[in-house]
Motif scaffolding. Structure first.
Motif, PDB file in Angstrom:
ATOM      1  N   ASP A  46       6.194  13.178  -0.458  1.00  0.00           N
ATOM      2  CA  ASP A  46       6.257  12.119  -1.462  1.00  0.00           C
ATOM      3  C   ASP A  46       6.296  10.763  -0.763  1.00  0.00           C
ATOM      4  N   GLY A  47       5.113  10.319  -0.322  1.00  0.00           N
ATOM      5  CA  GLY A  47       5.048   9.054   0.396  1.00  0.00           C
ATOM      6  C   GLY A  47       5.372   7.849  -0.452  1.00  0.00           C
ATOM      7  N   ALA A  48       5.086   7.918  -1.765  1.00  0.00           N
ATOM      8  CA  ALA A  48       5.398   6.792  -2.635  1.00  0.00           C
ATOM      9  C   ALA A  48       6.896   6.538  -2.687  1.00  0.00           C
ATOM     10  N   MET A  49       7.684   7.596  -2.903  1.00  0.00           N
ATOM     11  CA  MET A  49       9.136   7.422  -2.924  1.00  0.00           C
ATOM     12  C   MET A  49       9.655   7.053  -1.548  1.00  0.00           C
ATOM     13  N   ALA A  50       9.043   7.588  -0.490  1.00  0.00           N
ATOM     14  CA  ALA A  50       9.463   7.222   0.864  1.00  0.00           C
ATOM     15  C   ALA A  50       9.299   5.720   1.074  1.00  0.00           C
ATOM     16  N   GLY A  51       8.174   5.176   0.631  1.00  0.00           N
ATOM     17  CA  GLY A  51       7.946   3.742   0.775  1.00  0.00           C
ATOM     18  C   GLY A  51       8.929   2.920  -0.038  1.00  0.00           C
ATOM     19  N   MET A  70       0.850  -1.194   0.000  1.00  0.00           N
ATOM     20  CA  MET A  70       0.000   0.000   0.000  1.00  0.00           C
ATOM     21  C   MET A  70       0.877   1.231   0.000  1.00  0.00           C
ATOM     22  N   ASP A  71       0.527   2.217  -0.843  1.00  0.00           N
ATOM     23  CA  ASP A  71       1.285   3.458  -0.898  1.00  0.00           C
ATOM     24  C   ASP A  71       0.560   4.517  -0.090  1.00  0.00           C
ATOM     25  N   LEU A  72       1.321   5.305   0.644  1.00  0.00           N
ATOM     26  CA  LEU A  72       0.729   6.296   1.533  1.00  0.00           C
ATOM     27  C   LEU A  72       1.331   7.673   1.274  1.00  0.00           C
ATOM     28  N   PRO A  73       1.196   8.178   0.040  1.00  0.00           N
ATOM     29  CA  PRO A  73       1.716   9.500  -0.229  1.00  0.00           C
ATOM     30  C   PRO A  73       0.806  10.585   0.300  1.00  0.00           C
ATOM     31  N   GLN A 118      -0.259  13.459  -9.881  1.00  0.00           N
ATOM     32  CA  GLN A 118       0.481  14.418  -9.062  1.00  0.00           C
ATOM     33  C   GLN A 118       0.359  14.095  -7.582  1.00  0.00           C
ATOM     34  N   LEU A 119      -0.800  13.603  -7.158  1.00  0.00           N
ATOM     35  CA  LEU A 119      -0.982  13.249  -5.756  1.00  0.00           C
ATOM     36  C   LEU A 119      -0.158  12.033  -5.368  1.00  0.00           C
ATOM     37  N   LEU A 120       0.019  11.108  -6.311  1.00  0.00           N
ATOM     38  CA  LEU A 120       0.690   9.852  -6.007  1.00  0.00           C
ATOM     39  C   LEU A 120       2.162   9.833  -6.427  1.00  0.00           C
ATOM     40  N   GLY A 121       2.520  10.682  -7.396  1.00  0.00           N
ATOM     41  CA  GLY A 121       3.874  10.659  -7.921  1.00  0.00           C
ATOM     42  C   GLY A 121       4.041   9.733  -9.101  1.00  0.00           C
ATOM     43  N   PHE A 122       3.000   9.010  -9.477  1.00  0.00           N
ATOM     44  CA  PHE A 122       3.027   8.113 -10.635  1.00  0.00           C
ATOM     45  C   PHE A 122       1.604   7.906 -11.125  1.00  0.00           C
ATOM     46  N   HIS A 123       1.468   7.388 -12.328  1.00  0.00           N
ATOM     47  CA  HIS A 123       0.153   7.126 -12.896  1.00  0.00           C
ATOM     48  C   HIS A 123      -0.353   5.773 -12.364  1.00  0.00           C
ATOM     49  N   THR A 175       7.366  22.734  -8.113  1.00  0.00           N
ATOM     50  CA  THR A 175       8.206  22.119  -7.085  1.00  0.00           C
ATOM     51  C   THR A 175       9.180  21.093  -7.657  1.00  0.00           C
ATOM     52  N   GLY A 176       9.189  20.951  -8.996  1.00  0.00           N
ATOM     53  CA  GLY A 176      10.143  20.054  -9.631  1.00  0.00           C
ATOM     54  C   GLY A 176       9.735  18.595  -9.633  1.00  0.00           C
ATOM     55  N   GLN A 177       8.485  18.279  -9.347  1.00  0.00           N
ATOM     56  CA  GLN A 177       8.045  16.898  -9.329  1.00  0.00           C
ATOM     57  C   GLN A 177       7.982  16.343 -10.745  1.00  0.00           C
ATOM     58  N   VAL A 178       8.552  15.171 -10.941  1.00  0.00           N
ATOM     59  CA  VAL A 178       8.481  14.478 -12.215  1.00  0.00           C
ATOM     60  C   VAL A 178       7.632  13.223 -12.002  1.00  0.00           C
ATOM     61  N   VAL A 179       6.484  13.175 -12.633  1.00  0.00           N
ATOM     62  CA  VAL A 179       5.547  12.074 -12.431  1.00  0.00           C
ATOM     63  C   VAL A 179       6.003  10.865 -13.231  1.00  0.00           C
ATOM     64  N   ALA A 180       6.091   9.713 -12.574  1.00  0.00           N
ATOM     65  CA  ALA A 180       6.501   8.477 -13.236  1.00  0.00           C
ATOM     66  C   ALA A 180       5.320   7.842 -13.964  1.00  0.00           C
TER      67      ALA A 180
END
Length: 359
Positions: A308-313, A1-4, A29-34, A170-175
């Motif tokens: 960025d909870g997804a990358m943290a996980g 489970m991802d918790l961004p 954008q909320l998750l950091g990836f599609h 903020t420089g976020q690049v969505v995967a």
């Protein structure tokens, strides 16, 4: 489970709930990836009830596991105390045939939707809407109008959303997906043999230095090396290239010392937070296990603090793959699974840096 989490800048952005499709379009954008074949819960709060808070994602569950998945997701979301929630099912599955044999089909995953609504109500969280996102269109499960019929749907909004614009700032690049996000920590091609040899040299040099100067002095030398390395990754730093294998190997060994690592944690709270995160990423990618556990844990903290909870996980997974007994990574994994918000983590790190009045 991802918790961004949608912290900066989403914690200062009011989403217009009159257009749920805008929120659905902002999921990357909320998750950091599609997301794909996923269920997402978006916490809502603030004075207007429309401020995006914690966002949690899980894989769509197999048949018979809908109730458990719903409870886990809602329990995680509840840690942020939202007033309401928007639930989104992302799936390319075809419509379900109507149980009575009528011509009209039904949107898929209705059993999961039912369990989500029950779990939200039990937690005292108002379900604002439940959406299906499929092949560039969205539906509301509760909408009775023709536009929400299974064969219809509404196109996702085009253009750049407010969240997408904020992410760019903020420089976020969505995967493209979660796997691509994880690949950002893969080792560079051909880096193995040279780095292994560098780690052996660094270990020998550190052992010799310990005999010469003792542990307290070695800690200070190691911390000074960390600070110099961070300085090289500051934006605009001129005349200094990336660290070579020997320098990164020495840092990997230095961060194995908890006194050095705990000092490094504080960098995430100061002006060098961005430079430190780049350094931790580079260390995680290039140093071998178990030396990658400490920088991966520091990377998880940096990513978590900026929402960025997804990358943290992913970083914590990498840390525990490298060292399954890494104490700090285990503690952070439990905290992340319990949805400790970035503000809570920031407070814990700040308090850990305060001198002990009894000392």
């Amino acid at each position: 489970m991802d918790l961004p989490t949608a912290q900066h800048p989403a914690d200062q952005l009011e989403i217009r709930l009159s257009d749920p499709g805008e929120v659905a379009a902002a999921l990357p954008q909320l998750l950091g990836f599609h997301p794909a074949e996923s269920v997402v819960l978006i916490g809502l709060g603030g004075p207007s009830g429309g401020r995006v808070g914690l966002t949690v994602r899980g894989d769509l569950p197999p048949d018979g596991d809908a109730a458990r998945t719903a409870r886990l997701l809602v329990r995680s979301l509840h840690s942020d105390r939202p007033a309401a929630a928007l639930a989104v099912v992302v799936s390319d599955e075809a419509d379900d045939p109507a149980p009575d044999g009528s011509v009209a089909d039904l949107l898929p995953h209705r059993a999961l939707v039912h369990e989500l609504v029950l779990a939200l109500a039990a937690a005292g969280i108002a379900p604002r809407d439940v959406l299906l996102v499929r092949r560039g269109r969205w539906w509301s499960y509760d909408c009775p109008h023709a536009c929400c019929a299974p064969g219809a749907g509404t196109p996702l909004p085009g253009g750049v959303s407010a969240l997408a614009a904020a992410a760019v700032c903020t420089g976020q690049v969505v995967a493209a997906d979660r796997a691509e996000l994880a690949e950002r920590l893969d080792a560079p091609t051909g880096s193995g043999p040279g780095m292994q040899a560098a780690c052996l040299r660094a270990a020998a040099g550190r052992a010799a230095r310990l005999q010469e100067v003792g542990r307290p002095a070695l800690v200070e030398e190691s911390w000074a090396a960390v600070r110099r390395a961070v300085a090289r990754y500051r934006p605009g730093a001129a005349g200094q290239g990336p660290l070579d294998d020997d320098e990164l190997a020495a840092l990997g060994w230095a961060l194995r010392d908890v006194r050095v690592r705990d000092r490094a944690l504080q960098l995430a709270l100061g002006p060098d937070a961005a430079a430190a995160e780049v350094l931790w990423t580079e260390c995680t990618r290039r140093v071998p296990a178990p030396l990658d556990a400490a920088p991966a844990t520091l990377l998880a903290v940096s990513a978590w603090l900026r929402g960025d909870g997804a990358m943290a996980g992913i970083a914590l997974d990498r840390a525990l793959d490298g060292d399954p007994e890494h104490t700090l990574a285990l503690l952070l994994r439990r905290a992340l699974d319990a949805c400790l918000p970035p503000a809570g983590l920031r407070d814990l790190i700040g308090r850990a840096a305060e001198p002990d009045p009894q000392a």
